[in-house]
Motif scaffolding. Structure first.
Motif, short mmCIF file in Angstrom:
data_model
loop_
_atom_site.label_atom_id
_atom_site.label_comp_id
_atom_site.label_asym_id
_atom_site.label_seq_id
_atom_site.Cartn_x
_atom_site.Cartn_y
_atom_site.Cartn_z
N GLN A 64 18.25 -51.45 -12.71
CA GLN A 64 17.11 -52.04 -12.00
C GLN A 64 17.50 -52.40 -10.57
N LEU A 65 18.68 -52.97 -10.41
CA LEU A 65 19.14 -53.36 -9.08
C LEU A 65 19.34 -52.13 -8.19
N GLU A 66 19.92 -51.08 -8.74
CA GLU A 66 20.13 -49.86 -7.96
C GLU A 66 18.80 -49.21 -7.57
N ASP A 67 17.82 -49.24 -8.47
CA ASP A 67 16.50 -48.68 -8.16
C ASP A 67 15.84 -49.47 -7.03
N LEU A 68 15.94 -50.78 -7.08
CA LEU A 68 15.36 -51.62 -6.03
C LEU A 68 16.05 -51.37 -4.69
N ALA A 69 17.37 -51.23 -4.72
CA ALA A 69 18.10 -50.97 -3.48
C ALA A 69 17.65 -49.64 -2.86
N ALA A 70 17.45 -48.64 -3.70
CA ALA A 70 16.98 -47.34 -3.19
C ALA A 70 15.57 -47.46 -2.61
N GLU A 71 14.70 -48.19 -3.32
CA GLU A 71 13.33 -48.37 -2.85
C GLU A 71 13.28 -49.09 -1.50
N ARG A 72 14.18 -50.04 -1.31
CA ARG A 72 14.14 -50.87 -0.11
C ARG A 72 15.08 -50.36 0.98
N GLY A 73 15.66 -49.19 0.76
CA GLY A 73 16.43 -48.53 1.80
C GLY A 73 17.81 -49.12 2.05
N ARG A 74 18.35 -49.81 1.06
CA ARG A 74 19.70 -50.36 1.25
C ARG A 74 20.73 -49.28 0.97
N THR A 75 21.63 -49.06 1.91
CA THR A 75 22.70 -48.09 1.72
C THR A 75 24.06 -48.77 1.58
N ARG A 76 24.15 -50.01 2.01
CA ARG A 76 25.40 -50.77 1.89
C ARG A 76 25.69 -51.07 0.42
N PRO A 77 26.95 -50.90 -0.04
CA PRO A 77 27.26 -51.14 -1.46
C PRO A 77 26.99 -52.60 -1.86
N ILE A 78 26.65 -52.79 -3.11
CA ILE A 78 26.47 -54.12 -3.69
C ILE A 78 27.68 -54.40 -4.59
N ARG A 79 28.49 -55.36 -4.20
CA ARG A 79 29.67 -55.71 -4.99
C ARG A 79 29.24 -56.44 -6.26
N THR A 80 29.77 -56.04 -7.41
CA THR A 80 29.45 -56.65 -8.68
C THR A 80 30.64 -57.47 -9.17
N VAL A 81 30.42 -58.79 -9.33
CA VAL A 81 31.45 -59.70 -9.84
C VAL A 81 30.90 -60.31 -11.13
N LEU A 82 31.45 -59.88 -12.24
CA LEU A 82 30.95 -60.23 -13.57
C LEU A 82 31.66 -61.47 -14.10
N ARG A 83 30.88 -62.47 -14.55
CA ARG A 83 31.48 -63.67 -15.13
C ARG A 83 31.52 -63.54 -16.65
N ALA A 84 32.75 -63.63 -17.20
CA ALA A 84 32.95 -63.52 -18.64
C ALA A 84 33.49 -64.85 -19.16
N SER A 85 32.64 -65.63 -19.79
CA SER A 85 33.06 -66.90 -20.37
C SER A 85 33.58 -66.63 -21.78
N ALA A 86 34.87 -66.88 -21.98
CA ALA A 86 35.52 -66.54 -23.24
C ALA A 86 35.94 -67.80 -24.00
N ARG A 87 35.89 -67.71 -25.32
CA ARG A 87 36.34 -68.82 -26.18
C ARG A 87 37.52 -68.33 -27.00
N HIS A 88 38.66 -68.93 -26.74
CA HIS A 88 39.88 -68.48 -27.39
C HIS A 88 40.09 -69.18 -28.72
N SER A 89 40.56 -68.41 -29.69
CA SER A 89 40.93 -68.95 -30.99
C SER A 89 42.20 -68.24 -31.45
N THR A 90 43.08 -68.98 -32.12
CA THR A 90 44.29 -68.35 -32.65
C THR A 90 44.04 -67.65 -33.98
N HIS A 91 42.84 -67.86 -34.55
CA HIS A 91 42.52 -67.25 -35.84
C HIS A 91 41.66 -66.00 -35.61
N PRO A 92 42.07 -64.87 -36.12
CA PRO A 92 41.29 -63.64 -35.92
C PRO A 92 39.93 -63.71 -36.62
#
Length: 309
Positions: free
Chosen positions: A220-248
């Motif tokens: 959706q973001l790429e389609d909007l960028a194309a529609e609005r004439g953006r050629t500059r790359p959009i950097r994607t920084v993904l937030r991954a909130s993880a919960r650690h456990s010692t038990h599998p």
């Protein structure tokens, strides 16, 4: 090329902030993490009249009680490190005065040698807007637009001037200036927010809430960028909130990014396959103390790199 890995800094109440933030920041940089990140929660309503993310009945997680101020946290991390970038994911921008926020970010960037990444969003908590004496919640999009405009003005050449709805800056010298143009990243999932991102921002801050959902949002973001004439790359920084456990955890009952280090890394690999520029790994909420956070973060990093992430 391996994805850039960042680490969420300790802000929750099980940590000794003055000692643990610098210690974790130094250890993360030494391990190889290329960026350090903070989030913003200014209060924990009790009882909550509004569900988490505005979803009725969804409880607020306990680790939101007493979250340390994000910019103070980044300042402590900046003083303890040399190379790691310092990012917010996200700062609820309309809770801050635009001019003061712009100056604080510029000062931190100048002091750290050009390492700040300004990740901004509108937030969702009515109680936070009321407590911060901020703009009305209904004007949050307009308020974010003004924050972005004021930041770009303040960070630009002198004399600075701006005439907006909330902020008026008479022609003035405003310093210090950032060491370099501070990138602005935005959280965005709906169409209006994505249009703002395409038109005004350098990058995108999605949340790891499902690989298919992430791919659909990116299309959706790429389609909007194309529609609005953006050629500059959009950097994607993904937030991954993880919960650690010692038990599998076995079988289909395990939630993504919940479990042992090996299970967390397996899930990170699935997200890395979607080709983000960077992944923020936030482990702080379920760990006992800074020592455990450092140890688990180092193990996740080493196994992620071994897995080709």
């Amino acid at each position: 090329m391996a994805v850039v890995l960042g680490l969420g800094l300790p802000q929750t109440r099980q940590y000794h902030l003055g000692r643990d933030i610098p210690d974790v920041a130094r250890a993360a940089e030494a391990t190889g993490y290329e960026s350090l990140w903070v989030f913003e929660r200014i209060l924990f309503p009790e009882p909550a009249r509004q569900g988490l993310y505005g979803v009725e009945g969804l409880p607020w997680p306990d680790h939101y009680r007493g979250a340390a101020d994000p910019l103070v946290t980044l300042t402590l991390a900046a003083a303890a490190t040399q190379r790691a970038r310092l990012g917010t994911s996200v700062l609820v921008a309309p809770l801050h005065g635009p001019f003061q926020l712009a100056r604080t970010l510029a000062t931190l960037d100048a002091a750290s040698g050009g390492r700040v990444v300004a990740g901004l969003g509108t937030g969702w908590s009515h109680d936070e807007y009321a407590a911060a004496s901020a703009r009305p919640f209904e004007e949050r999009g307009r308020a974010l637009d003004e924050v972005i405009e004021v930041c770009r003005a303040v960070w630009g050449p002198d004399p600075v001037s701006y005439d907006g709805h909330l902020t008026r800056i008479a022609p003035a010298v405003v310093g210090p200036k950032p060491a370099r143009p501070i990138p602005i990243l935005l959280a965005a999932s709906g169409k209006r927010a994505m249009i703002r991102l395409v038109d005004r921002a350098d990058g995108w801050l999605p949340v790891a809430s499902g690989v298919e959902q992430l791919l659909a949002q990116r299309r959706q973001l790429e389609d909007l960028a194309a529609e609005r004439g953006r050629t500059r790359p959009i950097r994607t920084v993904l937030r991954a909130s993880a919960r650690h456990s010692t038990h599998p955890h076995e079988g289909t009952a395990r939630r993504p990014l919940h479990g042992t280090v090996d299970q967390i890394v397996e899930d990170l690999a699935a997200y890395a396959a979607t080709d983000p520029d960077e992944i923020i790994i936030d482990l702080q909420s379920t760990l006992r103390d800074a020592r455990e956070l450092q140890d688990v973060a180092a193990e996740v990093y080493e196994k992620a790199r071994a897995a080709g992430i």
